[in-house]
Design a protein around this motif. Structure first.
Motif, short mmCIF file in Angstrom:
data_model
loop_
_atom_site.label_atom_id
_atom_site.label_comp_id
_atom_site.label_asym_id
_atom_site.label_seq_id
_atom_site.Cartn_x
_atom_site.Cartn_y
_atom_site.Cartn_z
N ASP A 83 0.90 -1.27 0.09
CA ASP A 83 -0.07 0.14 -0.05
C ASP A 83 0.94 1.17 -0.01
O ASP A 83 0.46 2.46 -0.50
CB ASP A 83 -0.82 0.19 1.09
N GLY A 84 1.98 1.21 0.74
CA GLY A 84 3.04 2.42 0.59
C GLY A 84 3.45 2.64 -0.60
O GLY A 84 3.63 3.70 -1.12
N ASP A 85 3.61 1.68 -1.65
CA ASP A 85 4.16 1.98 -2.87
C ASP A 85 3.33 2.54 -3.79
O ASP A 85 3.21 3.57 -4.44
CB ASP A 85 4.53 0.71 -3.70
N LEU A 86 1.79 2.35 -3.73
CA LEU A 86 0.84 3.01 -4.29
C LEU A 86 0.45 4.31 -3.84
O LEU A 86 0.40 5.06 -4.76
CB LEU A 86 -0.64 1.92 -4.04
N GLY A 87 0.56 4.36 -2.61
CA GLY A 87 0.45 5.96 -1.91
C GLY A 87 1.59 6.68 -2.49
O GLY A 87 1.30 7.93 -2.74
#
Length: 127
Positions: A83-87
């Motif tokens: 989820d961090g990469d997407l953010g």
């Protein structure tokens, strides 16, 4: 409802490796969005049925089977994004969009200034 394989984060995958290996051990369905495989539809976000070689053997002769369906062992699960990469990607795209909007606003301002300057010059030339 069971959790979709697409929703697992890397940390959860490491913690629940036994459950996940049970889910993917006999794949009957493949996600048409992310190409993950599972034994049941509930574990995938957009499931579509896999054509297994046993089912195909009943329908097709064995000689033409290898040309139609690739081996199921060739299917591999891609590494899921956290989820961090997407953010980070969303934030980066938002910054790029803001930069483009700022550049467009500057271009409009320069154009308006050039138009005003041309109008002033035209008025001065007519007098």
């Amino acid at each position: 409802m069971a959790k979709s394989l697409c929703k697992y984060r890397r940390v959860e995958i490491a913690d629940k490796i036994a459950i996940i290996s049970k889910i993917v051990s006999e794949p009957n369905y493949m996600c048409s969005s992310c190409a993950r495989v599972a034994s049941e539809k509930v574990y995938l976000c957009k499931p579509s049925a896999l054509v297994s070689q046993a089912r195909l053997a009943k329908v097709q002769p064995a000689s033409s089977m290898s040309t139609i369906v690739p081996e199921m062992t060739a299917l591999t699960e891609p590494e899921p994004q956290s989820d961090g990469d997407l953010g980070k990607k969303v934030t980066k795209l938002a910054k790029k969009k803001a930069k483009r909007l700022k550049q467009a606003a500057k271009a409009v301002k320069r154009y308006n200034q050039a138009v005003k300057k041309a109008q002033k010059k035209e008025v001065a030339d007519t007098q």
